[in-house]
Scaffold this motif. Structure first.
Motif, PDB file in Angstrom:
ATOM      1  N   ILE A  52      36.658  39.792  44.681  1.00 54.82           N
ATOM      2  CA  ILE A  52      35.373  40.493  44.100  1.00 54.82           C
ATOM      3  C   ILE A  52      35.521  40.993  42.874  1.00 54.82           C
ATOM      4  O   ILE A  52      36.115  42.175  42.823  1.00 54.82           O
ATOM      5  N   GLN A  53      35.178  40.381  41.814  1.00 57.31           N
ATOM      6  CA  GLN A  53      35.250  40.940  40.510  1.00 57.31           C
ATOM      7  C   GLN A  53      34.390  40.089  39.285  1.00 57.31           C
ATOM      8  O   GLN A  53      33.793  39.551  39.953  1.00 57.31           O
ATOM      9  N   SER A  54      34.325  40.723  38.264  1.00 56.88           N
ATOM     10  CA  SER A  54      33.733  40.537  37.005  1.00 56.88           C
ATOM     11  C   SER A  54      32.350  40.666  37.704  1.00 56.88           C
ATOM     12  O   SER A  54      31.941  41.708  38.129  1.00 56.88           O
ATOM     13  N   ASP A  55      31.273  39.509  37.287  1.00 56.82           N
ATOM     14  CA  ASP A  55      29.683  39.412  37.737  1.00 56.82           C
ATOM     15  C   ASP A  55      29.661  39.839  39.074  1.00 56.82           C
ATOM     16  O   ASP A  55      28.659  40.407  39.592  1.00 56.82           O
ATOM     17  N   GLY A  56      30.533  39.316  40.091  1.00 50.34           N
ATOM     18  CA  GLY A  56      30.668  39.391  41.270  1.00 50.34           C
ATOM     19  C   GLY A  56      30.558  40.785  41.837  1.00 50.34           C
ATOM     20  O   GLY A  56      29.842  41.114  42.787  1.00 50.34           O
ATOM     21  N   TYR A  57      31.433  41.523  41.133  1.00 50.52           N
ATOM     22  CA  TYR A  57      31.501  42.856  41.511  1.00 50.52           C
ATOM     23  C   TYR A  57      30.197  43.584  41.411  1.00 50.52           C
ATOM     24  O   TYR A  57      29.703  44.485  42.180  1.00 50.52           O
ATOM     25  N   GLY A  58      29.531  43.423  40.002  1.00 50.78           N
ATOM     26  CA  GLY A  58      28.174  44.070  39.852  1.00 50.78           C
ATOM     27  C   GLY A  58      27.070  43.668  40.830  1.00 50.78           C
ATOM     28  O   GLY A  58      26.166  44.520  41.288  1.00 50.78           O
ATOM     29  N   HIS A  59      27.012  42.264  41.358  1.00 50.48           N
ATOM     30  CA  HIS A  59      26.085  42.047  42.301  1.00 50.48           C
ATOM     31  C   HIS A  59      26.523  42.469  43.669  1.00 50.48           C
ATOM     32  O   HIS A  59      25.632  42.819  44.466  1.00 50.48           O
ATOM     33  N   TYR A  60      27.647  42.843  43.940  1.00 41.34           N
ATOM     34  CA  TYR A  60      28.064  43.290  45.437  1.00 41.34           C
ATOM     35  C   TYR A  60      28.092  44.932  45.599  1.00 41.34           C
ATOM     36  O   TYR A  60      27.823  45.384  46.781  1.00 41.34           O
ATOM     37  N   VAL A  61      28.147  45.647  44.479  1.00 42.40           N
ATOM     38  CA  VAL A  61      28.663  46.939  44.632  1.00 42.40           C
ATOM     39  C   VAL A  61      27.557  47.793  45.340  1.00 42.40           C
ATOM     40  O   VAL A  61      27.755  48.964  45.735  1.00 42.40           O
ATOM     41  N   PRO A 105      20.687  42.662  39.487  1.00 41.39           N
ATOM     42  CA  PRO A 105      20.044  42.756  40.458  1.00 41.39           C
ATOM     43  C   PRO A 105      20.482  42.948  41.875  1.00 41.39           C
ATOM     44  O   PRO A 105      21.530  42.204  42.101  1.00 41.39           O
ATOM     45  N   PRO A 106      19.741  43.284  42.696  1.00 40.57           N
ATOM     46  CA  PRO A 106      20.294  43.754  44.102  1.00 40.57           C
ATOM     47  C   PRO A 106      20.406  42.387  44.995  1.00 40.57           C
ATOM     48  O   PRO A 106      20.488  42.424  46.275  1.00 40.57           O
ATOM     49  N   GLY A 107      19.604  41.426  44.598  1.00 42.85           N
ATOM     50  CA  GLY A 107      19.245  40.169  45.584  1.00 42.85           C
ATOM     51  C   GLY A 107      20.624  39.649  46.181  1.00 42.85           C
ATOM     52  O   GLY A 107      20.555  39.376  47.220  1.00 42.85           O
ATOM     53  N   GLN A 108      21.490  39.634  45.566  1.00 45.72           N
ATOM     54  CA  GLN A 108      22.680  38.853  46.005  1.00 45.72           C
ATOM     55  C   GLN A 108      23.367  39.573  47.245  1.00 45.72           C
ATOM     56  O   GLN A 108      23.682  39.480  48.316  1.00 45.72           O
ATOM     57  N   SER A 134      38.458  46.223  50.961  1.00 43.37           N
ATOM     58  CA  SER A 134      39.753  45.700  51.446  1.00 43.37           C
ATOM     59  C   SER A 134      39.495  44.288  52.045  1.00 43.37           C
ATOM     60  O   SER A 134      38.819  43.619  51.746  1.00 43.37           O
ATOM     61  N   THR A 135      40.786  43.937  52.419  1.00 44.78           N
ATOM     62  CA  THR A 135      40.787  42.204  52.597  1.00 44.78           C
ATOM     63  C   THR A 135      39.717  41.837  53.492  1.00 44.78           C
ATOM     64  O   THR A 135      38.912  40.741  53.156  1.00 44.78           O
ATOM     65  N   PRO A 136      39.069  42.398  54.811  1.00 46.33           N
ATOM     66  CA  PRO A 136      37.791  41.894  55.274  1.00 46.33           C
ATOM     67  C   PRO A 136      36.749  41.677  54.581  1.00 46.33           C
ATOM     68  O   PRO A 136      35.844  40.808  54.807  1.00 46.33           O
ATOM     69  N   TYR A 137      36.445  42.586  53.605  1.00 50.24           N
ATOM     70  CA  TYR A 137      35.200  42.626  52.946  1.00 50.24           C
ATOM     71  C   TYR A 137      35.367  41.326  51.861  1.00 50.24           C
ATOM     72  O   TYR A 137      34.536  40.621  51.471  1.00 50.24           O
ATOM     73  N   ALA A 188      35.899  29.442  45.015  1.00 47.12           N
ATOM     74  CA  ALA A 188      37.061  30.243  44.234  1.00 47.12           C
ATOM     75  C   ALA A 188      36.255  31.476  43.570  1.00 47.12           C
ATOM     76  O   ALA A 188      36.669  32.301  43.470  1.00 47.12           O
ATOM     77  N   ASP A 189      35.189  31.080  43.090  1.00 47.03           N
ATOM     78  CA  ASP A 189      34.042  32.095  42.539  1.00 47.03           C
ATOM     79  C   ASP A 189      32.865  32.231  43.180  1.00 47.03           C
ATOM     80  O   ASP A 189      31.675  32.577  42.563  1.00 47.03           O
ATOM     81  N   ALA A 190      32.989  32.373  44.628  1.00 45.49           N
ATOM     82  CA  ALA A 190      31.799  32.335  45.294  1.00 45.49           C
ATOM     83  C   ALA A 190      31.200  33.594  45.338  1.00 45.49           C
ATOM     84  O   ALA A 190      29.995  34.072  45.848  1.00 45.49           O
ATOM     85  N   CYS A 191      32.009  34.642  44.769  1.00 40.96           N
ATOM     86  CA  CYS A 191      31.291  36.191  44.687  1.00 40.96           C
ATOM     87  C   CYS A 191      30.387  36.228  43.516  1.00 40.96           C
ATOM     88  O   CYS A 191      29.619  36.930  43.416  1.00 40.96           O
ATOM     89  N   PHE A 192      30.193  35.237  42.594  1.00 33.98           N
ATOM     90  CA  PHE A 192      29.228  35.132  41.688  1.00 33.98           C
ATOM     91  C   PHE A 192      27.942  34.714  42.360  1.00 33.98           C
ATOM     92  O   PHE A 192      27.927  34.424  43.569  1.00 33.98           O
ATOM     93  N   SER A 193      26.671  34.771  41.491  1.00 33.88           N
ATOM     94  CA  SER A 193      25.625  34.519  42.233  1.00 33.88           C
ATOM     95  C   SER A 193      25.185  33.160  42.021  1.00 33.88           C
ATOM     96  O   SER A 193      23.997  32.798  42.755  1.00 33.88           O
TER      97      SER A 193
END
Length: 446
Positions: A52-61, A105-108, A134-137, A188-193
């Motif tokens: 969970i990093q980069s833009d993915g962090y912003g979508h998830y946080v 935005p909070p959609g993801q 942590s790892t489970p998340y 690999a980058d599934a944390c992105f939108s």
């Protein structure tokens, strides 16, 4: 409207087998995606970088802030960074409310909510910190993005099956998944939108023709929900909603017929707008909470250069050109022309989307869109390009032409897989690729 594919019982055994292969394609990609995530964990250049990093962090946080820190102002999240705080993660302090505005935005986050709760429950069982990171998340976010890819492919298969025979559909799905950067953004980058937007685009393609066939209340609410989520996941993707009013419109007569249809089904249209507004209220409510304003430009400090669009660079450059990194879409462009009679209902809205989207992407202050494998601004549009690629394959009449096309597609899949692996290993840079760097990817080390 194009008639649906005939039932399996009315088809020859070979065709029936191909139908089953098409239906199994998405689950098979899910299994390959799991293997891909394992391979990525061993091949990745920076093994200490969280998933969970980069833009993915912003979508998830949103999720750890709301359900773990119980602080929608994000102050606790910012404080947790300490001296490592990075102002580029997307949180900007509003001077009026003293709350942080998340540019993403909070959609993801909303679509990740079930996976987050499962991870939160399992973290306690395995003794991992219940901190949201942590790892489970991390695993939950990876698998949820892969699930979005699988759902999107299943929906896209249904769309293509209404247009073409199973062999064409299967070849198209294979190329869409593995000859583009789509598989990368589902693993690999599934944390992105992008995997989420891909699934929603495919849902729109599947749902709109059926809504015009039978615009009942349930189907109308579902269409509004999908349309709202498209905007809630990634705001600029709102332009794809042109597909709703313009599907099937290609001349003055069809335009008049469309207006008459909408006037005759005002109740259904109201249901669409009601569901759309309900979903969008989540975004407007967050903006108002964070800033005191209902409408906000969340990308403060970033903007468009509308007088200097870099169209040719976006489409063809080695740095991040769409057709350079995914040349399979050149065949899709040809297919929309060659198969224009069958694809006529799609032509106007998809052409307008491509033109407007390309203009916005090329006018963005950083048109390469940061670190990415290929041009990620077009990843979700794979669903929209797919009918054109299928149209190209369907119009190949000669066996020799089909064999050549099959060979080219195999080579493009192999090339994309090779480049993806090099990207995972850190040998292909995420930006500013030059010809010298590109050639070095194919040169064995001394």
């Amino acid at each position: 409207m194009t008639p649906a594919s005939p039932p399996l019982a009315a088809t020859p055994p070979t065709t029936a087998w191909m139908h089953r292969a098409v239906r199994l394609f998405a689950p098979v990609v899910g299994v390959l995606g799991l293997l891909g995530l394992v391979l990525f964990s061993f091949q990745r250049a920076d093994k200490d970088l969280p998933f969970i990093q980069s833009d993915g962090y912003g979508h998830y946080v949103y999720l750890p802030a709301l359900f773990i820190q119980h602080d929608p102002t994000f102050h606790r999240e910012v404080a947790s960074w300490g001296e490592d705080w990075d102002p580029n993660v997307g949180l900007t302090l509003d001077e009026g409310t003293h709350r942080y505005l998340n540019r993403f935005p909070p959609g993801q986050a909303l679509l990740t909510l079930p996976a987050f709760f499962l991870a939160h429950a399992s973290a306690g069982l395995v003794g991992a910190p219940r901190d949201g990171f942590s790892t489970p998340y991390q695993v939950a976010v990876a698998l949820n993005g892969l699930l979005a890819l699988v759902i999107g492919l299943a929906l896209l298969a249904r769309v293509l099956e209404s247009l073409h025979p199973p062999p064409v559909v299967l070849a198209t799905l294979t190329a869409v998944t593995f000859a583009t950067n789509l598989f990368h953004y589902g693993t690999a980058d599934a944390c992105f939108s992008h995997a989420y937007s891909f699934a929603l685009f495919a849902a729109l393609l599947w749902l709109v023709p059926r809504w015009y066939q039978a615009p009942g209340v349930g189907r109308s609410l579902l269409l509004g929900l999908v349309a709202g989520l498209i905007v809630l996941v990634r705001n600029p993707n709102a332009i794809v909603l042109l597909f709703i009013p313009l599907y099937g419109v290609h001349d003055a007569a069809t335009q008049r017929a469309r207006l008459a249809f909408l006037r005759a089904h005002l109740r259904s249209l109201a249901c669409v707008l009601l569901a759309f507004g309900a979903v969008l209220s989540v975004l407007l409510g967050f903006w108002h909470y964070a800033t005191g304003h209902w409408l906000v430009y969340s990308y403060k400090g970033f903007g468009f250069q509308f007088d200097r669009p870099r169209v040719l660079a976006v489409l063809f450059s080695i740095r991040k050109g769409l057709f350079f990194w995914a040349p399979v879409w050149l065949f899709a462009a040809v297919g929309f022309v060659r198969d224009r009679e069958r694809l006529r209902p799609y032509l106007l809205p998809l052409l307008l989307f491509f033109l407007l989207h390309t203009y916005l992407v090329s006018a963005w202050w950083h048109w390469p869109y940061g670190r990415s494998f290929g041009h990620r601004a077009y990843t979700e549009a794979s669903a929209l390009f797919a009918p054109g690629l299928a149209g190209f394959l369907a119009t190949l009449r000669r066996p020799a032409s089909r064999r050549i096309a099959a060979g080219v597609l195999v080579l493009l899949v192999l090339l994309q897989g090779f480049l993806m692996l090099r990207y995972w290993q850190g040998k292909l840079p995420g930006d500013r690729t030059t010809w010298a760097v590109y050639r070095s990817l194919f040169t064995p080390p001394p």
